[in-house]
Write a protein that holds these residues in place. Structure first.
Motif, PDB file in Angstrom:
ATOM      1  N   PRO A 110       7.701 -11.164  60.882  1.00  0.00           N
ATOM      2  CA  PRO A 110       6.476 -11.938  60.264  1.00  0.00           C
ATOM      3  C   PRO A 110       5.539 -12.904  61.112  1.00  0.00           C
ATOM      4  CG  PRO A 110       8.444 -13.125  60.053  1.00  0.00           C
ATOM      5  CD  PRO A 110       8.726 -12.050  60.484  1.00  0.00           C
ATOM      6  N   PRO A 111       4.384 -12.899  60.917  1.00  0.00           N
ATOM      7  CA  PRO A 111       3.347 -13.540  62.055  1.00  0.00           C
ATOM      8  C   PRO A 111       3.566 -14.719  61.987  1.00  0.00           C
ATOM      9  CG  PRO A 111       2.211 -12.094  60.479  1.00  0.00           C
ATOM     10  CD  PRO A 111       3.481 -12.101  60.006  1.00  0.00           C
ATOM     11  N   LEU A 112       3.720 -15.675  63.128  1.00  0.00           N
ATOM     12  CA  LEU A 112       4.073 -16.959  63.189  1.00  0.00           C
ATOM     13  C   LEU A 112       2.745 -18.104  63.331  1.00  0.00           C
ATOM     14  CD1 LEU A 112       6.372 -16.846  66.125  1.00  0.00           C
ATOM     15  CD2 LEU A 112       6.712 -16.688  63.675  1.00  0.00           C
ATOM     16  N   PHE A 113       1.606 -17.411  62.898  1.00  0.00           N
ATOM     17  CA  PHE A 113       0.411 -18.368  62.593  1.00  0.00           C
ATOM     18  C   PHE A 113       0.206 -19.576  61.792  1.00  0.00           C
ATOM     19  CE2 PHE A 113      -1.183 -14.231  64.385  1.00  0.00           C
ATOM     20  CZ  PHE A 113      -1.598 -14.586  65.927  1.00  0.00           C
ATOM     21  N   ASN A 114      -0.001 -20.804  62.295  1.00  0.00           N
ATOM     22  CA  ASN A 114      -0.095 -22.021  61.692  1.00  0.00           C
ATOM     23  C   ASN A 114       1.163 -22.486  61.107  1.00  0.00           C
ATOM     24  OD1 ASN A 114      -2.984 -22.237  62.240  1.00  0.00           O
ATOM     25  ND2 ASN A 114      -3.307 -20.541  60.744  1.00  0.00           N
ATOM     26  N   LEU A 115       2.397 -21.969  61.317  1.00  0.00           N
ATOM     27  CA  LEU A 115       3.664 -22.330  60.626  1.00  0.00           C
ATOM     28  C   LEU A 115       3.905 -23.883  60.876  1.00  0.00           C
ATOM     29  CD1 LEU A 115       6.110 -19.384  60.998  1.00  0.00           C
ATOM     30  CD2 LEU A 115       4.339 -19.714  59.099  1.00  0.00           C
ATOM     31  N   PHE A 280      -5.156 -21.584  54.419  1.00  0.00           N
ATOM     32  CA  PHE A 280      -4.603 -20.428  55.250  1.00  0.00           C
ATOM     33  C   PHE A 280      -4.577 -19.204  54.302  1.00  0.00           C
ATOM     34  CE2 PHE A 280      -3.091 -24.241  57.197  1.00  0.00           C
ATOM     35  CZ  PHE A 280      -3.612 -24.137  58.460  1.00  0.00           C
ATOM     36  N   GLN A 281      -5.050 -18.964  52.986  1.00  0.00           N
ATOM     37  CA  GLN A 281      -5.027 -17.810  52.283  1.00  0.00           C
ATOM     38  C   GLN A 281      -3.718 -17.342  51.845  1.00  0.00           C
ATOM     39  OE1 GLN A 281      -7.240 -17.642  55.204  1.00  0.00           O
ATOM     40  NE2 GLN A 281      -8.791 -18.831  53.967  1.00  0.00           N
ATOM     41  N   SER A 327       0.059 -15.528  54.649  1.00  0.00           N
ATOM     42  CA  SER A 327      -1.256 -16.179  55.071  1.00  0.00           C
ATOM     43  C   SER A 327      -2.006 -15.026  55.620  1.00  0.00           C
ATOM     44  CB  SER A 327      -1.115 -17.295  56.067  1.00  0.00           C
ATOM     45  OG  SER A 327      -2.391 -17.506  56.988  1.00  0.00           O
ATOM     46  N   LEU A 328      -3.530 -15.142  55.492  1.00  0.00           N
ATOM     47  CA  LEU A 328      -4.122 -13.834  56.059  1.00  0.00           C
ATOM     48  C   LEU A 328      -4.820 -14.593  57.347  1.00  0.00           C
ATOM     49  CD1 LEU A 328      -5.864 -12.339  52.708  1.00  0.00           C
ATOM     50  CD2 LEU A 328      -3.557 -11.819  54.168  1.00  0.00           C
ATOM     51  N   ARG A 329      -4.502 -15.336  57.781  1.00  0.00           N
ATOM     52  CA  ARG A 329      -5.089 -15.988  59.170  1.00  0.00           C
ATOM     53  C   ARG A 329      -4.658 -14.884  60.362  1.00  0.00           C
ATOM     54  NH1 ARG A 329      -8.875 -19.897  59.555  1.00  0.00           N
ATOM     55  NH2 ARG A 329      -9.082 -20.657  57.420  1.00  0.00           N
ATOM     56  N   ASN A 330      -5.752 -14.378  61.013  1.00  0.00           N
ATOM     57  CA  ASN A 330      -5.575 -13.353  62.112  1.00  0.00           C
ATOM     58  C   ASN A 330      -4.914 -12.046  61.510  1.00  0.00           C
ATOM     59  OD1 ASN A 330      -6.454 -15.037  64.079  1.00  0.00           O
ATOM     60  ND2 ASN A 330      -4.505 -16.114  64.328  1.00  0.00           N
ATOM     61  N   VAL A 331      -5.151 -11.861  60.138  1.00  0.00           N
ATOM     62  CA  VAL A 331      -4.567 -10.524  59.593  1.00  0.00           C
ATOM     63  C   VAL A 331      -5.220  -9.323  60.216  1.00  0.00           C
ATOM     64  CG1 VAL A 331      -6.343 -10.474  57.916  1.00  0.00           C
ATOM     65  CG2 VAL A 331      -3.862  -9.519  57.407  1.00  0.00           C
ATOM     66  N   ALA A 332      -6.309  -9.450  60.783  1.00  0.00           N
ATOM     67  CA  ALA A 332      -6.562  -8.351  61.455  1.00  0.00           C
ATOM     68  C   ALA A 332      -5.993  -7.846  62.801  1.00  0.00           C
ATOM     69  CB  ALA A 332      -8.176  -8.347  62.024  1.00  0.00           C
ATOM     70  N   LEU A 333      -5.167  -9.016  63.364  1.00  0.00           N
ATOM     71  CA  LEU A 333      -4.134  -8.610  64.554  1.00  0.00           C
ATOM     72  C   LEU A 333      -2.752  -8.371  64.324  1.00  0.00           C
ATOM     73  CD1 LEU A 333      -5.333 -11.824  66.590  1.00  0.00           C
ATOM     74  CD2 LEU A 333      -6.509  -9.722  66.685  1.00  0.00           C
ATOM     75  N   ASP A 422      -8.854 -16.243  64.825  1.00  0.00           N
ATOM     76  CA  ASP A 422      -9.178 -17.208  65.920  1.00  0.00           C
ATOM     77  C   ASP A 422      -9.070 -16.367  67.089  1.00  0.00           C
ATOM     78  OD1 ASP A 422      -9.196 -18.937  67.963  1.00  0.00           O
ATOM     79  OD2 ASP A 422      -7.958 -20.456  66.716  1.00  0.00           O
ATOM     80  N   PRO A 423     -10.346 -16.252  68.251  1.00  0.00           N
ATOM     81  CA  PRO A 423     -10.391 -15.610  69.371  1.00  0.00           C
ATOM     82  C   PRO A 423      -9.074 -15.997  70.081  1.00  0.00           C
ATOM     83  CG  PRO A 423     -12.593 -16.336  68.594  1.00  0.00           C
ATOM     84  CD  PRO A 423     -11.612 -16.801  67.726  1.00  0.00           C
ATOM     85  N   VAL A 424      -8.679 -17.318  70.092  1.00  0.00           N
ATOM     86  CA  VAL A 424      -7.640 -17.522  71.194  1.00  0.00           C
ATOM     87  C   VAL A 424      -6.445 -16.646  70.921  1.00  0.00           C
ATOM     88  CG1 VAL A 424      -6.195 -19.556  71.864  1.00  0.00           C
ATOM     89  CG2 VAL A 424      -8.629 -19.680  71.735  1.00  0.00           C
ATOM     90  N   SER A 425      -6.160 -16.378  69.557  1.00  0.00           N
ATOM     91  CA  SER A 425      -5.051 -15.861  69.002  1.00  0.00           C
ATOM     92  C   SER A 425      -4.742 -14.189  69.412  1.00  0.00           C
ATOM     93  CB  SER A 425      -4.962 -15.874  67.536  1.00  0.00           C
ATOM     94  OG  SER A 425      -4.750 -16.973  66.984  1.00  0.00           O
ATOM     95  N   ARG A 426      -5.869 -13.953  70.178  1.00  0.00           N
ATOM     96  CA  ARG A 426      -5.802 -12.367  70.871  1.00  0.00           C
ATOM     97  C   ARG A 426      -4.623 -12.445  72.000  1.00  0.00           C
ATOM     98  NH1 ARG A 426      -9.135  -9.268  68.224  1.00  0.00           N
ATOM     99  NH2 ARG A 426     -11.079 -10.147  67.078  1.00  0.00           N
ATOM    100  N   GLU A 427      -4.503 -13.272  72.681  1.00  0.00           N
ATOM    101  CA  GLU A 427      -3.657 -13.233  73.663  1.00  0.00           C
ATOM    102  C   GLU A 427      -2.798 -14.768  73.570  1.00  0.00           C
ATOM    103  OE1 GLU A 427      -6.037 -12.977  77.433  1.00  0.00           O
ATOM    104  OE2 GLU A 427      -6.576 -11.252  77.200  1.00  0.00           O
ATOM    105  N   GLY A 428      -2.961 -15.589  72.734  1.00  0.00           N
ATOM    106  CA  GLY A 428      -2.292 -16.932  72.883  1.00  0.00           C
ATOM    107  C   GLY A 428      -2.825 -17.865  73.635  1.00  0.00           C
ATOM    108  N   ARG A 429      -2.315 -19.314  73.296  1.00  0.00           N
ATOM    109  CA  ARG A 429      -2.904 -20.312  73.956  1.00  0.00           C
ATOM    110  C   ARG A 429      -2.200 -20.412  75.311  1.00  0.00           C
ATOM    111  NH1 ARG A 429      -4.773 -24.964  70.566  1.00  0.00           N
ATOM    112  NH2 ARG A 429      -5.351 -24.005  68.646  1.00  0.00           N
TER     113      ARG A 429
END
Length: 449
Positions: A110-115, A280-281, A327-333, A422-429
């Protein structure tokens, strides 16, 4: 505070594009940057980063959290079903290791975004880690686990993963941590968590950094390790600066006309926001959507090759085949999609939502998923879908109403969902460190292959 599209003065545009009327549209959420997040210190985040990518936390010292949750793979590993403990390599390149063949995990990473956001109160596809006031320290865990100290919910999730045999701990006879887990010794002085803690403490660089963080007189505890892991995840995978957030903050030009059409469908006719609601959808609830069952399953069903999701946690028949709304945040990734990665393509996943019955009946098999060849017989991964009775059970449990969509509507929805990136999420902070204090191969660098 909610925002209607009218606030931004573009309803005439929407009407001219035949998007939606004011009465049909749902309220839009707040921008994500208004959500409540913890504010961890740099010392904790950087320490958590090293541990996240360090195989020292695994029983056989051969897999890390970062193996299945790569910053440049959408915080996952890019495949439908991960190869767990014992594999070599990352993502689509991960293969079996001859000395310790891994098992295909039954669910998608599962994605970890915004957890780290406060509104996330349940983790895992089935919600096995969840906030509950009546439980010890307010957290419900699998019954074999007993929290020893208060921790955050995200930290508790890290504790669970460390003692999963197929994910990180390994299997009986392979190492002392796996043996302790198999014998039910997880908490306590001689438990698996304590053995992991001692490993970390024995590494001078980790010991020194934890002393800076918790004080020289405080013995290291597994909850300290879990806490810094949670701090890193909360920081690294925070995604609150998408074009949609810019639009919600008043920048009308942040979304293209096609994305506006998709947004109107999402919050209107397509009905996506019935479940994918809020900042966060996600409604943080559990739903059955007749998703095709692929993979080894979780031991459920007449032949043990199915996965009934939330029903296995609650024991209630009405929860069978329900899974947490992602959540659908960054779902395209974050492809592939679904609790078992049944669809590699976002458009196919949307189409399934529009007509779940047809999606289940017409599922083309593993070609719709993404399971790179690992040099092993995996014909059993479709066993559940070859069982007519099980397929009928999946269909009967579905609660998602059908709402078929045209190809153009699906294209517009994909455009809107891309605006949640979020463009930053393509590689991470922070990304992957060059080395880790244990000296083991870093999960995410070429040596890990």
């Amino acid at each position: 505070m909610t925002y209607r599209v009218a606030v931004f003065g573009i309803w005439s545009l929407l009407a001219s594009l035949s998007l939606a009327t004011f009465s049909e549209a749902s309220d839009l959420p707040d921008p994500a940057d208004r959500a409540e997040f913890p504010t961890p210190g740099a010392t904790s985040v950087l320490l958590g980063r090293d541990l996240f990518f360090d195989p020292i936390l695994s029983g056989n010292r051969n897999i890390a959290c970062g193996t299945c949750h790569q910053p440049d793979m959408g915080s996952g590993d890019g495949v439908s079903l991960s190869l767990g403990e014992g594999g070599r390599g990352l993502g689509p390149a991960r293969r079996r290791a001859t000395e310790n063949p891994p098992r295909r995990l039954p669910r998608n990473a599962p994605p970890l975004f915004n957890l780290g956001a406060a509104e996330f109160t349940a983790f895992n596809h089935d919600g096995r880690v969840t906030s509950r006031k009546t439980e010890r320290y307010g957290i419900a865990l699998p019954k074999e686990l007993l929290l020893e100290r208060p921790v955050s919910l995200l930290a508790a999730q890290a504790l669970v993963t460390m003692v999963s045999a197929d994910e990180m701990a390994g299997h009986p006879g392979e190492n002392i941590i796996a043996d302790a887990v198999a014998q039910g010794r997880i908490a306590g002085y001689d438990g698996a968590w304590q053995k992991i803690t001692e490993r970390v403490w024995d590494i001078p660089a980790y010991r020194r950094r934890f002393e800076w963080l918790i004080g020289p007189d405080e013995p290291l505890h597994i909850t300290h390790i879990a806490a810094v892991l949670a701090d890193f995840v909360s920081y690294e995978f925070r995604a609150t600066d998408s074009p949609f957030d810019a639009f919600l903050s008043g920048r009308d030009e942040a979304l293209s006309n096609d994305q506006l059409r998709g947004m109107a469908l999402f919050y209107g006719k397509a009905g996506c926001a019935m479940c994918h609601s809020g900042t966060f959808q996600t409604d943080h609830d559990f739903h059955a959507i007749a998703l095709p069952q692929i993979g080894p399953g979780k031991g459920h069903g007449a032949h043990g090759n199915s996965d009934i999701g939330r029903g296995a946690i609650t024991g209630r028949a009405e929860d069978a085949y329900k899974f947490r709304t992602p959540s659908l945040r960054n779902v395209a990734l974050t492809a592939p999609y679904g609790h078992n990665g049944a669809y590699r393509d976002l458009g196919a996943m949307i189409r399934h939502h529009g007509d779940p019955g047809a999606g289940l009946a017409q599922y083309p098999g593993l070609t719709a998923a993404f399971l790179p060849d690992i040099g092993a017989d995996e014909t059993t991964l479709e066993a559940a879908m070859q069982d007519d009775a099980e397929v009928l059970n999946i269909y009967a449990a579905a609660t998602l109403p059908g709402n078929p969509l045209t190809d153009m509507e699906i294209t517009n929805l994909i455009g809107f969902l891309d605006a949640l990136t979020d463009p930053v999420s393509r590689e991470g902070r922070l990304g992957v460190p060059d080395t880790v204090p244990s000296g083991l191969p870093v999960a995410g660098l070429p040596d890990d292959n």
